[in-house]
Design an enzyme around this catalytic site. Structure first.
Site, short mmCIF file in Angstrom:
data_model
loop_
_atom_site.label_atom_id
_atom_site.label_comp_id
_atom_site.label_asym_id
_atom_site.label_seq_id
_atom_site.Cartn_x
_atom_site.Cartn_y
_atom_site.Cartn_z
N GLY A 36 50.89 32.70 7.40
CA GLY A 36 49.60 32.88 8.07
C GLY A 36 48.95 31.52 8.18
O GLY A 36 48.99 30.84 9.20
N ARG A 37 48.41 31.08 7.04
CA ARG A 37 47.67 29.82 6.98
C ARG A 37 48.45 28.63 7.55
O ARG A 37 47.92 27.85 8.33
CB ARG A 37 47.37 29.55 5.50
CG ARG A 37 46.39 28.44 5.26
CD ARG A 37 46.34 28.13 3.75
NE ARG A 37 46.16 29.31 2.93
CZ ARG A 37 44.98 29.82 2.59
NH1 ARG A 37 43.88 29.26 3.01
NH2 ARG A 37 44.91 30.89 1.83
N CYS A 87 20.65 32.93 3.16
CA CYS A 87 19.70 32.96 2.05
C CYS A 87 20.42 33.21 0.73
O CYS A 87 20.25 34.25 0.10
CB CYS A 87 18.67 34.06 2.32
SG CYS A 87 17.40 34.13 1.09
N GLU A 88 21.27 32.26 0.36
CA GLU A 88 22.02 32.34 -0.90
C GLU A 88 22.23 30.91 -1.39
O GLU A 88 22.63 30.04 -0.61
CB GLU A 88 23.42 32.94 -0.68
CG GLU A 88 23.44 34.36 -0.18
CD GLU A 88 23.57 35.40 -1.27
OE1 GLU A 88 23.81 35.02 -2.44
OE2 GLU A 88 23.43 36.58 -0.94
#
Ligand SMILES: *Cc1c(COP(=O)(O)O)cnc(C)c1O
Length: 430
Positions: free
Chosen positions: A287-288, A354-355
């Protein structure tokens, strides 16, 4: 920084496939995923050639979960790729991309009855993960008046040097059947009227930068193949999975190639199989290593700030690329419009989510930044868009594909309507 051949710097601007990333960002807006089809095709051909030069029967299955864009899957399908699919959705995509059913493997540790009957209906081979699933599949095939062709997913109990969240062949992993129980599983499969075991399957993990563990897995598979052949199983394929890593740290990571992989694995495979007198197809599932470096994520600096450290606040976060937040993954970043400027200043590149953990690239030396600058996050073609979300109600960005001098959208950007469109008003709120 070392760059692959399709990523270049020209007149101070970063280019992909010869196209100016500044111009692409202007034309399509940011954030934006940009993929080079030529690069994907080149990687696929290289993989196939490396294996075929050492073993006559090879099937390369692209792992659909790494990048599920139909345009990319179609390009790979046109070159003869099959696919490893992990859901009915991915099976739909592979078929729609024109991939041939006999080149598909339906894999998964938790398939629904619907998944099993869909695989049977399409005549796709199934990688069976448990005896419970085996009997459910036998029943589904009987109901359809068909015989399902299967492999079992072997858990080879191998430790591999990668992030624990992407090591899949550990003894304690949720995937597959312990290797010592495999012969009994095939005995049970041989006794099922609507099942024909034709392969064996394993996958030991992802982002593995050393070819040695693949050799260990191949040895386990060959040993099992020998035992199964002795039991009367006619093996048509042995699937040794994917997992070859890529050098995310361009200047320091080892970069084993498909050639290194083939040179290590195939001799063991050949010798072992010659000893049992069989020549099944060799299946691999990269895949990668096929798609990761084909793609850049372009993101614009909204603002800079010096607080405890210097931050560059950009318009893409873990909504679009979760790998840094989820796996502490490293991606190289380059300032697209200042690509040959001196790296004078340390920035932490943070997204708009927002983390606290929404950090794309911590503590990187970059040119002095200003609002409006564009940053490319490299090597984002695998597990990038595929793992994106609408968190914080942010519509996903578009994806463009380039081939030669041509460039086109391969997925439009989402709108707020794509977010609200699936929501429904309960009757008591009408
Ligand atoms: C994810 C996965 C792959 C591909 O892994 P890569 O590291 O992207 O090459 C192959 N086979 C199976 C079963 C997988 O789950």
């Amino acid at each position: 920084m070392k760059l692959p051949p399709h990523i270049t710097v020209n007149n101070g601007h970063l280019h992909i496939g010869g196209l100016d990333c500044v111009a692409l960002a202007e034309k399509y807006g940011t954030p934006l995923y940009v993929t080079s089809e030529d690069r994907v095709c080149e990687q696929f051909e290289r993989y196939k050639k490396a294996l075929l030069s050492r073993y006559p029967k090879v099937q390369v299955l692209f792992v659909a979960k790494a990048n599920g864009n139909l345009a990319l899957m179609r390009a790979l399908g046109n070159l003869g790729a099959g696919a490893d699919v992990f859901s009915s959705g991915e099976l739909h995509l592979a078929l729609e991309a024109g991939m041939r059913p006999e080149r598909l493997l339906f894999n998964g540790s938790s398939k629904t009855p619907g998944d099993l009957s869909f695989a049977v209906e399409k005549g796709v081979k199934v990688s069976v993960d448990s005896l419970d699933e085996l009997h459910q599949l036998d029943a589904a095939a009987r109901a359809a008046g068909k015989v399902a062709l299967i492999a079992f997913r072997v858990n080879p109990a191998l430790e591999v040097p990668t992030h624990p969240k992407i090591a899949t062949g550990l003894k304690t992993s949720k995937f597959g059947i312990p290797h010592e129980e495999i012969p009994a599983a095939y005995r049970e499969a041989l006794a099922c009227k609507n099942i024909r075991p034709v392969g064996i399957h394993c996958h030991i993990g992802s982002q593995i930068l050393d070819v040695e563990p693949f050799a260990r897995a191949a040895e386990v598979m060959v040993r099992i193949a020998k035992e199964l052949t002795g039991m009367g199983v006619k093996l048509e394929f042995i699937d040794i999975g994917g997992g070859l890593g890529i050098p995310y740290h361009h200047d320091t990571d080892p970069a084993p190639t498909a050639e290194d992989y083939a040179a290590k694995v195939i001799p063991l495979f050949r010798v072992g199989l010659e000893a049992c007198g069989i020549t099944p197809e060799l299946w691999v599932e990269p895949g990668r290593s096929l798609v990761a470096d084909s793609t850049v994520l372009l993101t614009r600096v909204n603002s800079t700030k010096t607080a405890h450290k210097r931050f560059a606040n950009v318009d893409a976060g873990f909504n679009l690329l979760i790998r840094p937040a989820m796996y502490d993954a490293y991606h190289e970043v380059i300032v697209v419009n200042k690509a040959d400027a001196p790296l004078t200043t340390e920035y932490t590149v943070t997204g708009p989510i927002c983390e606290t953990g929404d950090i794309l690239a911590p503590d990187r030396r970059l040119p002095e930044l200003a609002a409006g600058d564009i940053i490319a996050v490299l090597d984002t073609g695998a597990y990038g868009y595929a793992m994106s979300s609408q968190y914080n109600s942010r519509p996903r960005c578009p994806e463009v594909l380039i081939r030669g001098k041509d460039v086109a959208l391969m997925r439009r950007g989402e709108t707020i309507g794509d977010i609200t469109g699936t929501m429904q008003r309960p009757p008591w709120q009408q």
